[in-house]
Motif scaffolding. Structure first.
Motif, PDB file in Angstrom:
ATOM      1  N   ASP A  92       0.807  -1.222   0.000  1.00 25.60           N
ATOM      2  CA  ASP A  92       0.000   0.000   0.000  1.00 25.60           C
ATOM      3  C   ASP A  92       0.842   1.275   0.000  1.00 25.60           C
ATOM      4  O   ASP A  92       0.308   2.379   0.153  1.00 25.60           O
ATOM      5  CB  ASP A  92      -0.943   0.003   1.206  1.00 25.60           C
ATOM      6  CG  ASP A  92      -0.220  -0.072   2.546  1.00 25.60           C
ATOM      7  OD1 ASP A  92       0.993  -0.385   2.554  1.00 25.60           O
ATOM      8  OD2 ASP A  92      -0.855   0.173   3.588  1.00 25.60           O
ATOM      9  N   THR A 114       1.707   7.269   0.782  1.00 20.05           N
ATOM     10  CA  THR A 114       1.506   6.293   1.848  1.00 20.05           C
ATOM     11  C   THR A 114       0.203   6.579   2.592  1.00 20.05           C
ATOM     12  O   THR A 114      -0.148   7.742   2.815  1.00 20.05           O
ATOM     13  CB  THR A 114       2.682   6.304   2.841  1.00 20.05           C
ATOM     14  OG1 THR A 114       2.382   5.448   3.955  1.00 20.05           O
ATOM     15  CG2 THR A 114       2.972   7.691   3.366  1.00 20.05           C
ATOM     16  N   PRO A 115      -0.532   5.538   3.008  1.00 12.73           N
ATOM     17  CA  PRO A 115      -1.769   5.753   3.762  1.00 12.73           C
ATOM     18  C   PRO A 115      -1.536   5.986   5.248  1.00 12.73           C
ATOM     19  O   PRO A 115      -2.492   6.248   5.987  1.00 12.73           O
ATOM     20  CB  PRO A 115      -2.545   4.455   3.526  1.00 12.73           C
ATOM     21  CG  PRO A 115      -1.466   3.421   3.392  1.00 12.73           C
ATOM     22  CD  PRO A 115      -0.332   4.116   2.694  1.00 12.73           C
ATOM     23  N   ARG A 116      -0.276   5.867   5.709  1.00 14.38           N
ATOM     24  CA  ARG A 116       0.017   6.008   7.129  1.00 14.38           C
ATOM     25  C   ARG A 116       1.396   6.663   7.312  1.00 14.38           C
ATOM     26  O   ARG A 116       2.238   6.604   6.409  1.00 14.38           O
ATOM     27  CB  ARG A 116       0.012   4.640   7.814  1.00 14.38           C
ATOM     28  CG  ARG A 116       1.026   3.664   7.227  1.00 14.38           C
ATOM     29  CD  ARG A 116       0.825   2.245   7.773  1.00 14.38           C
ATOM     30  NE  ARG A 116       1.844   1.313   7.307  1.00 14.38           N
ATOM     31  CZ  ARG A 116       1.847   0.752   6.105  1.00 14.38           C
ATOM     32  NH1 ARG A 116       0.886   1.028   5.239  1.00 14.38           N
ATOM     33  NH2 ARG A 116       2.807  -0.092   5.757  1.00 14.38           N
ATOM     34  N   SER A 193       0.960  10.650   6.344  1.00 14.75           N
ATOM     35  CA  SER A 193       0.170   9.988   5.316  1.00 14.75           C
ATOM     36  C   SER A 193      -0.071  10.965   4.169  1.00 14.75           C
ATOM     37  O   SER A 193      -0.031  12.180   4.344  1.00 14.75           O
ATOM     38  CB  SER A 193      -1.158   9.507   5.897  1.00 14.75           C
ATOM     39  OG  SER A 193      -1.885  10.601   6.431  1.00 14.75           O
TER      40      SER A 193
END
Length: 247
Positions: A92, A114-116, A193
């Protein structure tokens, strides 16, 4: 590879090579740059993000302990003397990397999605240390350099979208192929994120008078939109095409 002469050395900027089957394949094949003078390092602890050498690599960690680096590429292109690669340390997380020769420097630009939040560490070249900690070390926000037994190694941030702190890493002993003890200048930061752009210039060569002219004059940060446009003109140069892909 894009080969670049540097003050008696030869540096190869590298994208497109990979080997996930071989032990330490990332270090042997997937670093951003390899040098005829400065051997690459092999990481000694997969849980050693804080103390990792990460020479010529960008490392990510989501827990401050374990880490991921470039192992393989989803896409690799060359446009003139600019190398582009797209890779994912996790499924991800997407990283787009441009490598640009600017002898005696080379420039790296990474666009990360990035999601985090993630911690990052990016290293320059590893150089031999002096005995009795007689090395010259300097680290501040956005810059780090070291003068070791015979050589200078430095890294400068070129205007990333987040500030990065410089450190000089005393790498674990016997991790380098030539020198028993090495110094690696690094830039470290936490990224949020979303999208982040990291850019730096890296230099290393034998400590001599040319240094006084080169180190204070790094290249400028390339325009990310121009790099994206260059990518559109690139040719596929991956040596490890996925099954079914047409070069």
């Amino acid at each position: 590879m894009v080969m670049m002469p540097v003050n008696g050395d030869v540096v190869a900027l590298s994208s497109g090579q990979e080997n996930r089957q071989m032990r330490f394949g990332s270090e042997k094949y997937a670093k951003f740059a390899y040098s005829a003078r400065y051997a690459f390092s092999i990481e000694s602890d997969e849980r050693g993000f804080v103390g990792g050498a990460f020479d010529s690599m960008l490392a990510f960690s989501d827990d401050g302990i374990h880490y991921r680096v470039r192992e393989a590429n989803e896409e690799v292109l060359i446009a003139g003397d600019v190398l582009f690669s797209k890779w994912s340390p996790w499924p991800d997380v997407l990283v787009e990397t441009w490598l640009i020769p600017s002898s005696p420097w080379h420039v790296r630009v990474h666009r990360i999605t990035t999601p985090r939040p993630l911690e990052t560490a990016e290293g320059g070249f590893a150089i031999d240390r002096r005995d009795f900690d007689a090395d010259t070390l300097f680290a501040a926000e956005g810059t780090a350099h070291a003068i070791g037994a015979e050589d200078f190694s430095g890294i400068r941030d070129l205007g990333s979208t987040v500030p990065r702190e410089g450190i000089v890493q005393k790498a674990p002993p016997n991790t380098n192929l030539i020198a028993a003890r090495t110094l690696v200048p690094q830039l470290r930061t936490s990224i949020p994120s979303g999208e982040t752009v990291l850019g730096c210039a890296v230099i290393a060569f034998r400590n001599n008078p040319a240094l006084a002219e080169a180190w204070p004059s790094p290249p400028v940060m390339p325009d990310i939109e121009k790099l994206v446009a260059i990518r559109a003109e690139g040719l596929n140069v991956s040596t490890m095409l996925a099954p079914g892909r047409i070069p």
